[in-house]
Motif scaffolding. Sequence first.
Motif, PDB file in Angstrom:
ATOM      1  N   ALA A 272       0.819  -1.213   0.000  1.00  0.00           N
ATOM      2  CA  ALA A 272       0.000   0.000   0.000  1.00  0.00           C
ATOM      3  C   ALA A 272       0.853   1.263   0.000  1.00  0.00           C
ATOM      4  O   ALA A 272       0.527   2.253  -0.670  1.00  0.00           O
ATOM      5  CB  ALA A 272      -0.935  -0.007   1.203  1.00  0.00           C
ATOM      6  N   GLU A 273       1.946   1.229   0.742  1.00  0.00           N
ATOM      7  CA  GLU A 273       2.853   2.384   0.750  1.00  0.00           C
ATOM      8  C   GLU A 273       3.448   2.603  -0.642  1.00  0.00           C
ATOM      9  O   GLU A 273       3.537   3.732  -1.123  1.00  0.00           O
ATOM     10  CB  GLU A 273       3.976   2.159   1.773  1.00  0.00           C
ATOM     11  N   ALA A 274       3.859   1.508  -1.276  1.00  0.00           N
ATOM     12  CA  ALA A 274       4.464   1.625  -2.604  1.00  0.00           C
ATOM     13  C   ALA A 274       3.468   2.147  -3.638  1.00  0.00           C
ATOM     14  O   ALA A 274       3.844   2.877  -4.558  1.00  0.00           O
ATOM     15  CB  ALA A 274       5.021   0.270  -3.040  1.00  0.00           C
ATOM     16  N   LEU A 275       2.196   1.776  -3.483  1.00  0.00           N
ATOM     17  CA  LEU A 275       1.171   2.185  -4.435  1.00  0.00           C
ATOM     18  C   LEU A 275       0.466   3.481  -4.025  1.00  0.00           C
ATOM     19  O   LEU A 275      -0.351   4.002  -4.785  1.00  0.00           O
ATOM     20  CB  LEU A 275       0.122   1.078  -4.567  1.00  0.00           C
ATOM     21  N   ASN A 276       0.751   3.959  -2.814  1.00  0.00           N
ATOM     22  CA  ASN A 276       0.066   5.122  -2.253  1.00  0.00           C
ATOM     23  C   ASN A 276      -1.453   4.929  -2.288  1.00  0.00           C
ATOM     24  O   ASN A 276      -2.215   5.815  -2.699  1.00  0.00           O
ATOM     25  CB  ASN A 276       0.445   6.402  -2.991  1.00  0.00           C
ATOM     26  N   CYS A 277      -1.881   3.752  -1.835  1.00  0.00           N
ATOM     27  CA  CYS A 277      -3.311   3.451  -1.805  1.00  0.00           C
ATOM     28  C   CYS A 277      -3.751   3.171  -0.372  1.00  0.00           C
ATOM     29  O   CYS A 277      -2.922   3.033   0.538  1.00  0.00           O
ATOM     30  CB  CYS A 277      -3.642   2.275  -2.715  1.00  0.00           C
ATOM     31  N   ALA A 278      -5.039   3.082  -0.166  1.00  0.00           N
ATOM     32  CA  ALA A 278      -5.596   2.797   1.149  1.00  0.00           C
ATOM     33  C   ALA A 278      -5.590   1.296   1.417  1.00  0.00           C
ATOM     34  O   ALA A 278      -5.475   0.475   0.500  1.00  0.00           O
ATOM     35  CB  ALA A 278      -7.019   3.333   1.244  1.00  0.00           C
ATOM     36  N   VAL A 279      -5.729   0.940   2.692  1.00  0.00           N
ATOM     37  CA  VAL A 279      -5.963  -0.434   3.117  1.00  0.00           C
ATOM     38  C   VAL A 279      -7.283  -0.453   3.870  1.00  0.00           C
ATOM     39  O   VAL A 279      -7.459   0.294   4.838  1.00  0.00           O
ATOM     40  CB  VAL A 279      -4.838  -0.960   4.037  1.00  0.00           C
ATOM     41  N   ILE A 280      -8.224  -1.271   3.423  1.00  0.00           N
ATOM     42  CA  ILE A 280      -9.498  -1.435   4.123  1.00  0.00           C
ATOM     43  C   ILE A 280      -9.430  -2.737   4.900  1.00  0.00           C
ATOM     44  O   ILE A 280      -9.380  -3.819   4.315  1.00  0.00           O
ATOM     45  CB  ILE A 280     -10.679  -1.432   3.141  1.00  0.00           C
TER      46      ILE A 280
END
Length: 404
Positions: A196-204
Motif C-alpha cells: 500500500a505504501e508503494a502504491l500510495n493506496c488505502a488499506v481497508i
Amino acid sequence: MSLSAQFAKRMSRMKASEIRELLKLLDQPGMLSFAGGIPDPALFPAEAFAEAFQDALSPGRQARSLQYSVSEGYLPLREWIADHMATLGVTCGPEQVLITSGSQQALDYLGKLFLSPNDTALVGWPTYLGAIAAFNAYEPRFDQLRIGDNQPPVSYAIAAEVAGGRVKFAYLSPDFANPTGETLTQAERLAVLDVAEALNCAVIEDAAYQALRYEGEPVAPILALEQARKGGDLEACRTIYCGTFSKTLSPGLRVGWVVAASPVIAQLVLMKQAADLHSATLNQIATHQVAAALYESHTATLRAVYGRRRDAMLRALEQHMPAGVSWVRPEGGMFVWLTLPTGQDGAALLQRALAQEQVAFVPGQAFFADGSGANTLRLSFSNSSETQIAEGVARLGRILSEPQ
C-alpha cells in the motif's frame, strides 16, 4: 410502462447475493444449513437488550432516543469504541470513529469514496462476496492481492493504468476471513502495508470476526501495526478499520463502525448525511449500554460455544470426507473452506445436496471476482448444533462419495 431502459449502467454489475437467496431455505423442514454466516440467535444477549431498550425509552430519556442525532454517531458509543480499540493496540479518539449501519454500509461508503470507473480494487482470491457487491456499484476492476509471492507493487500499478484507472485500495479481512477462515500473520500484514505504501493506496481492514478467536495467539490489527510504524499518529495512517457488533451482540440492530484518519471520517460523514442522516439513535444507545455491561463476558461465551462447533465440524470432515477433498483449519470465525478435486463443481454439488440430502452450503465461485473457484465451497458452523453439524457433514460426505 417500464423504466428498465432508464436504469444506470452500473446496475448491470449488481447481482443477487447467493447467500441471501440460500437463507430462504432455512425454514424448510429437515433442512440442515451451513450456508449463512450468521450468529446463533439463542446466544443473543436478548434480556440485556430488552432492559437497555426499556431504559432508553423511559421518561426523561425517550426524547433523546427517538430524536434525530448527529451523523457521526452517539458519542458515548464512539467513546466506548475508542476504548475498545485501545485494547487492540489502536489509539484513537471518538472524533476518529464513525458509526455505520453495519460494516456493510461502511464498505459501500468506502467504495463510493475511492472508486471511479476502471479504478482497481485489490482483493483476495477468494474474498467476501458482500465486499465485491458493494464495490461493484462503482464500476472498478478487481485484481488479486497476492501476499508472499514477491509480486512487485509496480505490476499492480501498470495493470491498473492499462485499464484506465489507478489502484485505490487493498481490501482484506485479516482475521478468520470470510470465506476461507484464514488468518494473516504479522509478517503478511506488514507486507500488505508495504504494498500500500508503494502504491500510495488505502488499506481497508474488515475486522468483522476479530473477536472470535478459538485458538492461537492474537495478531495485532493492520491499523495497530501501521500506527506503531507511524509513531502513534493515526492521522498519518492509510489503513481504515471496519468493525461491527453484528457477529458479537446483534446483527439485526445494524451497528458497525469505522476508525480512520480525520479526512476519511469527514468524507464518510458527508456520505452518511446524504444517505440516511445517521444510524438509528435508539439502536446505538441500546448497543452502548449492552456493550459497556457485558461485551467481554459475552464474547467469551461465544468463543466457547462456537469453538466447540468448529471442532465438531473439523472432526466430522475428517470422518466423512472422501479422498481428494481438502479444507482450511480456521483459528476462529464462522467458516470452514473446502476445496474439491479439480473438475468438480460446487454449484452442481449444491443442487444434488439440496435434492438428495437436504443440506445447504455456499458454492465458492461467488467469492471470486473473476468467477473462478468452481471447485470450492464454504461451510458455516456458527448457527448449527454439534449434533446438526455431525449429521450435515455426514450427508455431504455421502453426496461427495457418489460416483461422478
